[in-house]
Design an enzyme around this catalytic site. Structure first.
Site, mmCIF file in Angstrom:
data_model
loop_
_atom_site.group_PDB
_atom_site.id
_atom_site.type_symbol
_atom_site.label_atom_id
_atom_site.label_comp_id
_atom_site.label_asym_id
_atom_site.label_seq_id
_atom_site.Cartn_x
_atom_site.Cartn_y
_atom_site.Cartn_z
ATOM 1 N N HIS A 23 9.524 -15.872 43.307
ATOM 2 C CA HIS A 23 8.837 -14.647 43.667
ATOM 3 C C HIS A 23 7.816 -14.641 43.689
ATOM 4 O O HIS A 23 7.080 -15.411 43.878
ATOM 5 C CB HIS A 23 9.274 -14.147 41.786
ATOM 6 C CG HIS A 23 8.013 -15.025 40.856
ATOM 7 N ND1 HIS A 23 6.603 -14.176 41.056
ATOM 8 C CD2 HIS A 23 7.781 -15.477 39.961
ATOM 9 C CE1 HIS A 23 5.253 -14.424 39.749
ATOM 10 N NE2 HIS A 23 6.310 -15.809 39.566
ATOM 11 N N ASP B 205 6.162 -11.167 43.843
ATOM 12 C CA ASP B 205 5.482 -10.468 43.598
ATOM 13 C C ASP B 205 4.458 -10.928 42.397
ATOM 14 O O ASP B 205 4.305 -11.848 42.553
ATOM 15 C CB ASP B 205 6.245 -9.402 42.440
ATOM 16 C CG ASP B 205 6.672 -10.703 41.474
ATOM 17 O OD1 ASP B 205 7.603 -11.366 41.591
ATOM 18 O OD2 ASP B 205 7.077 -9.539 40.147
ATOM 19 N N ASP C 80 1.395 -19.022 41.638
ATOM 20 C CA ASP C 80 2.623 -18.178 41.184
ATOM 21 C C ASP C 80 2.797 -16.596 41.539
ATOM 22 O O ASP C 80 1.891 -15.745 41.623
ATOM 23 C CB ASP C 80 1.567 -17.367 39.335
ATOM 24 C CG ASP C 80 2.772 -16.913 38.752
ATOM 25 O OD1 ASP C 80 3.348 -16.735 39.099
ATOM 26 O OD2 ASP C 80 2.573 -16.650 37.323
ATOM 27 N N GLU D 143 9.443 -10.858 39.211
ATOM 28 C CA GLU D 143 9.415 -11.106 37.736
ATOM 29 C C GLU D 143 8.280 -11.492 36.895
ATOM 30 O O GLU D 143 8.090 -11.415 35.780
ATOM 31 C CB GLU D 143 9.084 -12.632 38.217
ATOM 32 C CG GLU D 143 9.227 -13.952 37.215
ATOM 33 C CD GLU D 143 8.096 -13.777 36.827
ATOM 34 O OE1 GLU D 143 8.119 -15.044 35.792
ATOM 35 O OE2 GLU D 143 6.970 -13.510 36.883
ATOM 36 N N GLU D 144 6.756 -10.518 38.161
ATOM 37 C CA GLU D 144 5.787 -10.238 36.462
ATOM 38 C C GLU D 144 5.850 -9.099 36.219
ATOM 39 O O GLU D 144 5.313 -9.140 35.429
ATOM 40 C CB GLU D 144 4.651 -10.449 37.996
ATOM 41 C CG GLU D 144 4.371 -11.553 38.093
ATOM 42 C CD GLU D 144 3.520 -12.874 37.301
ATOM 43 O OE1 GLU D 144 3.604 -12.874 36.045
ATOM 44 O OE2 GLU D 144 3.645 -13.533 38.223
ATOM 45 N N ASP E 243 8.095 -22.775 38.924
ATOM 46 C CA ASP E 243 7.223 -21.449 38.214
ATOM 47 C C ASP E 243 6.434 -21.709 37.165
ATOM 48 O O ASP E 243 6.714 -20.512 36.739
ATOM 49 C CB ASP E 243 8.592 -20.269 38.887
ATOM 50 C CG ASP E 243 7.148 -18.626 38.235
ATOM 51 O OD1 ASP E 243 6.177 -19.045 38.281
ATOM 52 O OD2 ASP E 243 7.621 -18.174 37.401
ATOM 53 N N HIS F 103 -2.503 -15.704 36.954
ATOM 54 C CA HIS F 103 -3.205 -14.095 36.271
ATOM 55 C C HIS F 103 -5.098 -14.074 36.315
ATOM 56 O O HIS F 103 -5.020 -13.414 36.044
ATOM 57 C CB HIS F 103 -2.341 -14.501 34.691
ATOM 58 C CG HIS F 103 -0.999 -14.489 35.110
ATOM 59 N ND1 HIS F 103 -0.460 -13.343 34.109
ATOM 60 C CD2 HIS F 103 -0.287 -14.554 36.405
ATOM 61 C CE1 HIS F 103 1.107 -13.728 34.930
ATOM 62 N NE2 HIS F 103 1.553 -14.643 36.426
HETATM 63 ZN ZN LIG Z 1 5.406 -16.753 38.497
#
Ligand SMILES: [Zn+2]
Length: 473
Positions: free
Chosen positions: A88, A90, A119, A153-154, A177, A444
């Site tokens: 992903h 995003d 990520d 995805e997030e 991921d 994150h």
């Molecule tokens: Zn991810």
């Protein structure tokens, strides 16, 4: 057959791999539902990142496809079966406190710093170069190879939902991921709201009236703060003393003050991911436990004693009668991440239940329904994402294990987790990297980074994996 040196192939392309990763990392690919259009239904940023990948692939001779502007894919090879690599582009919002521009992709100390470095844009580019290496070497394959690129995805997984409504499900695949070596078991995730029914009679004989009580906002977090506002008829000072003693006994920060005639009680707990509540201290449960011991009216007593009896000091569902354990994925866990009560509308507990792969949620829910009925509660919202498990004996797992062990010299232990990874949207897929054992998980967080060394190593692992999974014998 081969004596391909995968790491050499990666080294030859290192400069371009890093440059293309930086290009992708420069794009602010955040969900932006305020500014959407038909060709960018989740906002311009994520769409630009999707286009970046599709264009890159097209230039390199892959067959690109945009699927509803929510997802896309790049494919090469021929064959009946399809190998899927799910990524992903995003990212979560960058947040504050970065040392360098979160979209600058600056390289310092052998690391590339950017939101999405780990990520999942870094690994996306690693997997892309892996696919490119296999293609450029012209190796004989009997499966088609397809990188699937999601853009949500997030948040809500609308990308894969839409994608698999319209496109073929790969025969097998992996998602770069999460963690190396291999996550082959993910517990089921049931989010459940238990709501107090109206019927409880309110008598006025109590000494303590709970006006309001609230703790936590998310199912999957252990709440680190709880607050209640109460009226105390007699001996307020004594009650405050009990409160202080109770919280001290558990070494919890706490406070109290009087505000417009009401006594406000506050407790600080310790936050943790809801998949392992033992790593935290649920502020709401401690405050509920304390309140349950007070002289309360019937409605409040029913709520706080329910919280006390079934949730306090029990994250395994033993008291609820739903405890379960298996060898593959461990124990069932419950995390009451959202607790609230008001004298007008009664009480609620929202929890996430992470249940083992051999546990049938239908049975668990039936038990819960029956118990709640006798306690004056009912289930209001119920969502269930089934467990995900690929058996160790499968070709996919055996192959990925072999590749990982050859490339790293380390044993490829299989991992089971209580959280959900992107791999669960594949029918026969596992999470495979990119975070190596021992590396801190800084996804994150501010100053998110990926080691260049790891980026290259992951690329070599993915390249060999693609080849071994798709090769003709
Ligand atoms: Zn991810």
């Amino acid at each position: 057959m081969s004596t391909i040196n995968w790491m050499d192939e990666v080294e030859k392309r290192k400069e371009y791999l890093i440059k293309d990763a930086q290009g992708l990392l420069h794009i602010k690919s955040l969900l932006d539902e305020e500014n959407t259009s038909i060709d960018a239904p989740l906002g311009k940023g994520v769409k630009e990142a999707l286009d970046y990948m599709l264009l890159l692939g097209e230039k390199d001779g892959f067959t690109p496809k945009n699927v509803g502007n929510l997802a896309g894919h790049l494919e090469f090879g021929t064959g009946e079966e399809l190998l899927g690599i799910l990524c992903h582009v995003d990212v979560v919002p960058e947040g504050d406190g970065w040392t360098s521009d979160p979209f600058g992709a600056e390289i310092r100390d052998g690391k590339i710093f950017a939101r999405g470095a780990l990520d999942d844009k870094g690994p996306t580019m690693a997997a892309y170069y892996a696919m490119k290496i296999v293609k450029e070497l012209g190796l004989p394959l009997k499966k088609r190879v397809r990188m699937i690129i999601g853009t949500d995805e997030e948040s809500n997984w609308r990308c894969v939902e839409h994608y698999f409504q319209h496109e073929e499900m790969p025969t097998l695949g992996f998602a770069p991921d999460a963690d190396f070596p291999i996550i082959n078991a993910e517990k089921g995730i049931a989010d459940i709201d238990m709501v107090q029914k109206e019927s409880v009679q309110n008598k006025e004989a109590a000494n303590v009236e709970v006006v309001s009580f609230a703790s936590g906002k998310r199912y999957n977090m252990v709440p680190d703060y709880a607050k209640s506002s109460v009226h105390v008829k007699d001996n307020q000072e004594e009650m405050v003393q009990q409160f202080t003693n109770f919280m001290k006994q558990y070494e919890l920060e706490h406070g109290h003050h009087v505000e417009t005639g009401e006594l406000i009680l506050e407790v600080k707990g310790v936050s943790a991911h809801g998949m392992e509540p033992k790593n935290g201290k649920n502020a709401g449960l401690f405050l509920a436990e304390f309140l349950s011991k007070q002289s309360l009216d019937a409605k409040a007593a029913a709520y706080f004693q329910f919280a006390s009896r079934y949730f306090f000091d029990d994250s395994r569902g033993v008291n609820l009668g739903i405890a379960y354990e298996d060898d593959i994925s461990g124990e069932l866990t419950i995390n009451p991440g959202k607790l609230s009560y008001s004298k007008e509308s009664g009480g609620r507990i929202g929890m996430t239940c992470r249940y083992p792969v051999t546990n049938k949620m239908e049975n668990t829910k039936a038990k819960l329904d029956a118990l709640l009925e006798t306690e004056g509660f009912t289930i209001e919202n119920f969502s269930d994402s089934k467990p995900h498990h690929v058996d160790e004996k499968e070709f996919l797992i055996q192959t990925l294990k072999k590749v990982y062990e050859e490339q790293t010299g380390e044993k490829a232990e299989l991992l089971a987790i209580g959280g959900g990874t992107y791999a669960r949207s594949l029918k026969a897929g596992v999470a495979f990297g990119p975070l190596f054992p021992g590396r801190p998980d800084i996804a994150h967080q501010k100053d998110e980074y990926m080691y260049i060394e790891d980026l290259l190593k992951a690329t070599a692992i993915y390249a060999q994996a693609i080849f071994e999974l798709a090769k003709s014998e």
